[in-house]
Design an enzyme around this catalytic site. Structure first.
Site, PDB file in Angstrom:
ATOM      1  N   HIS A 119       0.835  -1.197   0.000  1.00 42.61           N
ATOM      2  CA  HIS A 119       0.000   0.000   0.000  1.00 42.61           C
ATOM      3  C   HIS A 119       0.868   1.244   0.000  1.00 42.61           C
ATOM      4  O   HIS A 119       2.034   1.208   0.382  1.00 42.61           O
ATOM      5  CB  HIS A 119      -0.926   0.014   1.219  1.00 42.61           C
ATOM      6  CG  HIS A 119      -0.195  -0.070   2.529  1.00 42.61           C
ATOM      7  ND1 HIS A 119       0.226  -1.270   3.061  1.00 42.61           N
ATOM      8  CD2 HIS A 119       0.195   0.878   3.414  1.00 42.61           C
ATOM      9  CE1 HIS A 119       0.835  -1.053   4.214  1.00 42.61           C
ATOM     10  NE2 HIS A 119       0.843   0.249   4.450  1.00 42.61           N
ATOM     11  N   CYS A 143       3.113   2.068  13.300  1.00 40.34           N
ATOM     12  CA  CYS A 143       4.075   1.556  12.329  1.00 40.34           C
ATOM     13  C   CYS A 143       4.618   2.730  11.526  1.00 40.34           C
ATOM     14  O   CYS A 143       4.162   3.861  11.696  1.00 40.34           O
ATOM     15  CB  CYS A 143       3.425   0.513  11.415  1.00 40.34           C
ATOM     16  SG  CYS A 143       2.106   1.159  10.359  1.00 40.34           S
TER      17      CYS A 143
END
Length: 695
Positions: free
Chosen positions: A65, A208
């Site tokens: 992504h 993250c």
């Protein structure tokens, strides 16, 4: 998610055998639907995100992504692979591939897609349904979370695919256990149980590098494990669009803390004084039950975190077992990334001041005392003096943000103080590096001291800044400042003494570094080395030669790719030829990243060829004695370059060498029949011949 995935964006027989080929196949569907405008540009953005952290997850899932300026609207494409594709997961290849694209800056839309999908992927019924679904329309409906009657998936699986509420991402705080099931609700209801029977309570933070997919997967995984263990888990997801802080009352009532993160947890001091487990985000996804058991054991032993905040991510080894060399590189790059904008702004302003006012502009009086609106010299002096002020921040910013990378916000004050002292004692760039590392280390050491609860509230505001600044100041002024200043002077004298073959070899080395990773860490090391030399009001001649060599070499790769697509267009596909047109402008502007789409598609040919051309350009620039006062600008600052004609000759020579090598290497590959030009159809060709994909 109703308009983000359709049947046309689903491939239930994905034939790709590499993650690059899989991303390309799914991205081509997005292009066909008008969702992506530049295939290779978008794939370069996907590859850049993948380089930050592999997107493979246990359970046979790959979730590449990115955000990209080549995306017109938030889009999700799904592919199912019979043989599996390696996305870097520990348990093997992925058979369920989700490619997620969002327009640049569309944080909320991107988070809505990813967090909703991420939570669904933690449910085995949902993934099992995707593996058994029979047609593309049914798969798209299942992913969208349509009503069970609209999907071929079983009713329970369809309900599991329902999208999370829209505010799940904007609110970012996820309360677990209570809303999940009647059993969990009973556990969470303190009024229904005796006080001594209340569940064990855990607060967690997940984050993250991009603050999107893994952040929410870890949250869902921890919540599910908490329900199974009869533990109340409340998660704060610190996503890229910001986060909503946990209620202080919830934190105060918690028995333990879990940090599952790969970037710094914001406002860590809120969680101090509790049993804490600190791991990487993938551990939160892959082994949540172990983390819960571990933190409960710590609580049973009475083991709590010390100081005002737990260890920062760069202090711990992490899931990947990072050594101190890797950590040191991250700390230094943190400082450099914040310093570079000051270098660019200050350097260009100083260079413009010289270009307009001549080389005596540095002797001009302060514009506060003498400024004439109609005189060019006054404007030149103004630009020069503004640039000088910006340059004055370089070393403090470098030191401050190195310390920030090590110790989070508490490191900023001693880092900036140490960097300012480095300027005061003429320790320069080396002094800033040392000051930042010392400041970060001192703060980390202070945080490890067991502080009484009554003092914890003033630690980050008063105690840590006071003690750390005093220690760093003492060390810089009294202990190490003078040796570092002498080392800085020695390095400067050495650069000034370079001539002949030594200078040419240095130019070649810097050229190789600039073209090795096209804007990556090695490129940044060479660029920082060059900008540090000119980060003074009156840089030496050698420092300006180094800056010229570095910028010239950095322009070579994109210009060479542009030229190669022009002279031998048949070696490149249509998209690459279009990228080649943009590469002319990017290369001329000293944006090495313009060659990344070509390097990503064919690294074993493009990168060595670029390095060869960069080395030649760097060496020739040094040999010609070209100088440069500006740290950026490409051909637009040629008037500021010493020996500009020969400087352009050096760039042209490197571009020609790289172009020739790329054309020859690609031509040899085509003749050998190993693949089609520039990797177009590589995966398909490999599938037909039963051979692995060529690099």
């Amino acid at each position: 998610m109703s308009d983000m995935i359709t049947a046309d964006l689903v491939d239930l027989d994905l034939s790709a055998d590499t993650k690059e080929a899989a991303a390309r196949a799914l991205a081509e569907r997005m292009v066909a639907q008008g969702r992506v405008t530049d295939l290779d540009g978008f794939l370069a953005d996907v590859a850049a995100r993948e380089a930050q952290m592999p997107t493979g997850l246990d359970g046979g899932i790959g979730i590449p992504h990115c955000r990209s300026e080549h995306v017109t609207e938030p889009t999700l494409a799904f592919g199912r692979s019979a043989n599996g594709i390696d996305f870097g997961a520990a348990d093997g290849p992925a058979d369920l591939i989700f490619l997620i694209a969002a327009p640049a800056g569309a944080d909320d839309a991107h988070l809505t897609i990813l967090s909703s999908l991420a939570r669904q992927l933690m449910n085995t019924e949902f993934t099992d349904a995707l593996r058994s679904v029979g047609d593309a329309a049914a798969a798209a409906a299942l992913i969208r979370g349509d009503e069970p009657g609209e999907s071929e998936a079983p009713a329970d699986a369809g309900s599991q695919g329902t999208e999370a509420p829209a505010d799940a991402d904007s609110q970012d705080t996820v309360a677990s256990a209570g809303a999940a099931s009647p059993a969990a609700a009973t556990v969470n209801d303190d009024s229904a149980a005796a006080p001594e029977e209340r569940p064990f309570r855990i607060v967690a933070v997940t984050s993250c590098p991009t603050g999107i997919a893994h952040t929410y997967m870890a949250a869902e995984s921890l919540e599910n494990a908490g329900r199974e263990a009869g533990v109340e888990v409340t998660v704060e997801t610190q996503g890229s669009a910001g986060f909503t802080r946990l209620d202080p009352a919830v934190i105060a009532a918690a028995d333990a803390v879990i940090f599952a993160h790969d970037v710094s947890v914001r406002e860590k001091d809120r969680f101090a004084g509790k049993p804490t487990v600190d791991v990487g985000v993938k551990a939160g996804i892959n082994r949540p039950a172990e983390l819960i058991a571990e933190v409960r054991e710590k609580a049973a032993r009475g083991e709590v975190s010390s100081g005002s905040a737990p260890a920062t991510p760069v202090e711990r080894a992490g899931e990947s077992g990072e050594g101190y060399g890797t950590k040191l590189r991250k700390w230094l790059m943190s400082g450099v990334s914040y310093m570079v904008p000051f270098v660019a702004a200050g350097g260009l302003l100083i260079a413009l001041g010289f270009a307009i006012g001549g080389y005596k502009v540095d002797k001009a009086p302060s514009v506060m005392d003498h400024f004439m609106w109609t005189q060019a010299d006054s404007w030149a002096a103004l630009l020069f003096q503004i640039g000088g002020v910006a340059f004055g921040f370089l070393v403090p910013v470098l030191a401050g943000y190195i310390a920030y990378g090590m110790a989070d916000r508490p490191g900023l004050v001693p880092g900036f103080v140490g960097g300012s002292i480095a300027l005061t004692i003429n320790a320069g760039f080396l002094g800033g590096l040392a000051a930042g590392l010392i400041a970060g280390g001192v703060v980390i050491a202070i945080q490890k001291v067991n502080i009484p609860a009554a003092l914890r509230g003033i630690m980050p505001v008063v105690v840590i800044p006071l003690i750390s600044s005093a220690i760093v100041g003492f060390l810089m002024f009294v202990v190490i400042g003078k040796p570092i200043a002498e080392a800085q002077k020695g390095m400067t004298d050495w650069l000034n003494s370079l001539s002949g073959s030594n200078a040419i070899l240095l130019g070649a080395l810097l050229g190789l570094m600039m073209c090795f990773d096209l804007g990556g860490p090695v490129n940044k090391v060479a660029y920082t080395f060059a900008t540090a030399g000119i980060a003074v009001s009156n840089p030496s001649d050698s420092a300006m030669k180094i800056m010229a060599a570095v910028m010239a070499a950095g322009m070579v790769p994109p210009l060479a790719m542009a030229l190669a697509t022009t002279v031998r267009g048949k070696l490149f596909n249509q998209t690459e030829r279009e990228n080649g047109k943009a590469a002319w402008v990017l290369g001329a502007s000293f944006i090495s990243e313009g060659a990344i789409p070509f390097a990503a598609a064919d690294p074993l040919r493009v990168i060595p060829a670029s390095m060869a051309g960069g080395a030649i350009t760097g060496a020739l620039s040094m040999a010609f004695g070209a100088t440069l006062r500006a740290p950026h600008g490409g051909i637009f600052v040629v008037p500021l370059i010493g020996n500009p004609l020969l400087y352009l000759v050096a760039i042209a020579a490197g571009v020609c060498v790289t172009t020739a090598l790329v054309v020859v290497l690609k031509g040899m590959r085509k003749q050998a029949g190993a693949a089609t030009p520039s990797g177009e159809g590589t995966a398909a060709a490999a599938a037909e011949t039963k051979q692995p994909v060529a690099a």
